[in-house]
Design a protein around this motif. Sequence first.
Motif, short mmCIF file in Angstrom:
data_model
loop_
_atom_site.label_atom_id
_atom_site.label_comp_id
_atom_site.label_asym_id
_atom_site.label_seq_id
_atom_site.Cartn_x
_atom_site.Cartn_y
_atom_site.Cartn_z
N THR A 297 0.83 -1.20 0.00
CA THR A 297 0.00 0.00 0.00
C THR A 297 0.87 1.25 0.00
OG1 THR A 297 -1.72 -1.17 1.24
CG2 THR A 297 -1.84 1.23 1.20
N ILE A 298 0.57 2.16 -0.91
CA ILE A 298 1.25 3.46 -0.94
C ILE A 298 0.78 4.27 0.27
CG2 ILE A 298 1.54 5.62 -2.23
CD1 ILE A 298 0.98 4.00 -4.77
N PRO A 299 1.67 4.86 1.06
CA PRO A 299 1.23 5.59 2.24
C PRO A 299 0.26 6.72 1.90
CG PRO A 299 3.60 5.24 2.31
CD PRO A 299 3.14 4.80 0.95
N GLY A 300 -0.76 6.87 2.75
CA GLY A 300 -1.68 7.99 2.59
C GLY A 300 -1.03 9.27 3.07
N ASN A 301 -1.45 10.40 2.50
CA ASN A 301 -0.82 11.66 2.90
C ASN A 301 -1.71 12.85 2.54
OD1 ASN A 301 0.86 13.72 3.64
ND2 ASN A 301 2.51 13.22 2.21
N TYR A 302 -2.55 13.28 3.48
CA TYR A 302 -3.42 14.43 3.24
C TYR A 302 -2.63 15.73 3.16
CZ TYR A 302 -7.25 11.30 4.66
OH TYR A 302 -8.15 10.25 4.76
N ASN A 303 -1.39 15.73 3.64
CA ASN A 303 -0.57 16.94 3.58
C ASN A 303 -0.34 17.41 2.15
OD1 ASN A 303 0.22 17.32 6.49
ND2 ASN A 303 1.04 15.27 6.18
#
Length: 348
Positions: A297-303
Motif C-alpha cells: 500500500t502506498i502511504p496515505g498523505n493528506y498533507n
Amino acid sequence: MSTAIKTAIASYGMSGKVFHGPLLKVNPSFEVLAVLERSKELSKELFPDAKIVRNYDAILNDPDIELVIVNTPDKLHYEMAKAAIIAGKHIVVEKPVTLKSSEAEELAELAKEKGVVFSVFQNRRWDADFRTVEQVIKEAKFGRLVEFESHFDRYRTTITPDTWKEEGDEYSGVLYNLGSHMVDQAFVLFGWPKAVTAHLKIVRKNGVVADYYDIRLEYDEFAALLKCSYLVKDPGARYTIHGEYGTFYKYGIDAQEENLKAGHLPEGEDWGREEPELWGTLVYEEDGEDVEELIETIPGNYNIFYDNVFEAVRNKAELLVKPEEAVKVLQILEACLQSNREKRTIFL
C-alpha cells in the motif's frame, strides 16, 4: 523563501479539529491567524496565538488574512465562500463544495474574475488505499477493465442527535457526505460517465436522511459501482477490481482519519503507512500461468493537498483539486438524486 499564507478557519467542529487544524498546524507554509468559534475556544489547543472570532465578518474584514477555510455545514458553503471571494480571499471549501452545481459554477467564475485560488478539500484522493488503486489501474496487469467496485461502509445503529448531517432534505445524508468522496474518486480514475443509476435508502430505524446508496456509473466498456451503508457489521473488500485477466482486492480503510481523531499530528516518516496484513492482493494470468501478488500500500498523505494549495497561491502552480472538477462531481450527484427520484437510469 516564500512567506507563510495567513489563514483563517471558518469553523472548528469535526472537520476543523480533526482535518484542517492538524494539517495546517504541521505545515510551516501556513500561519493560522484566526478561528471562528461561536462560543467555545477549542482551537487554542493547536493554535494558542490565533485570534478566536465570534462572527464571519471579522475574518472577511481582516486585511491580513489571505486564505479562508470554509468548513461549515454544507448549506452554508455557497454564501460563505462567495463572501470570501468578493473580499479578495483565496478559499478552500469542504466537500461538497456547494449543494448545487450551478452554485459551484458561479463560485468558480467569480474566483477567476477576482484572481483568487479556489480549491475543494477532496482529501480522500490521498487515502492510502485509493493511491494504491490508482497505481494498480495504471499498471493494468489484470488487462482490460471490466468492473470497478468501491465500498465505504460503516456500522452505526443509532441516530446522532442534534447534528445537521442527520436531518434535512435530499441534499443531506450519506450521498453528499461520503458520496462526494467516492464519486470524486471515480471521476479522477475514469472521467465523465455515460449514464448514472442510483438507489438511495434509509436503513436505520428512525432515520430521516439517506444512509445507504448503490450507485452505478456506466462507461464505454465497464461499470463503476459505488456503495455505502451505515448497517454493515462486517465489511467486505474496500475495493474489488475485475479485469479481463485478473482481479485486485483491497481490504481495510485508510487510517489517517482515525489517527487524527486520536489526536496524532500528520507528521513523521511513518505517517499514513499501512500494516502488511492490509495490503491488497492482485491475482492475474500471465503467459498461461496464474500469478498472485501482494501489492504494498502506498502511504496515505493528506498533507499533499495543502502543499499544493500553497504552491498555487504563492507560485501559480496548477491546482490538484480544481473547482471545475467539483462542478462535475456535483452534476453526477444531482444525476444520482434524479435517478433515485424517477427510478430510472439517467443518461448524461
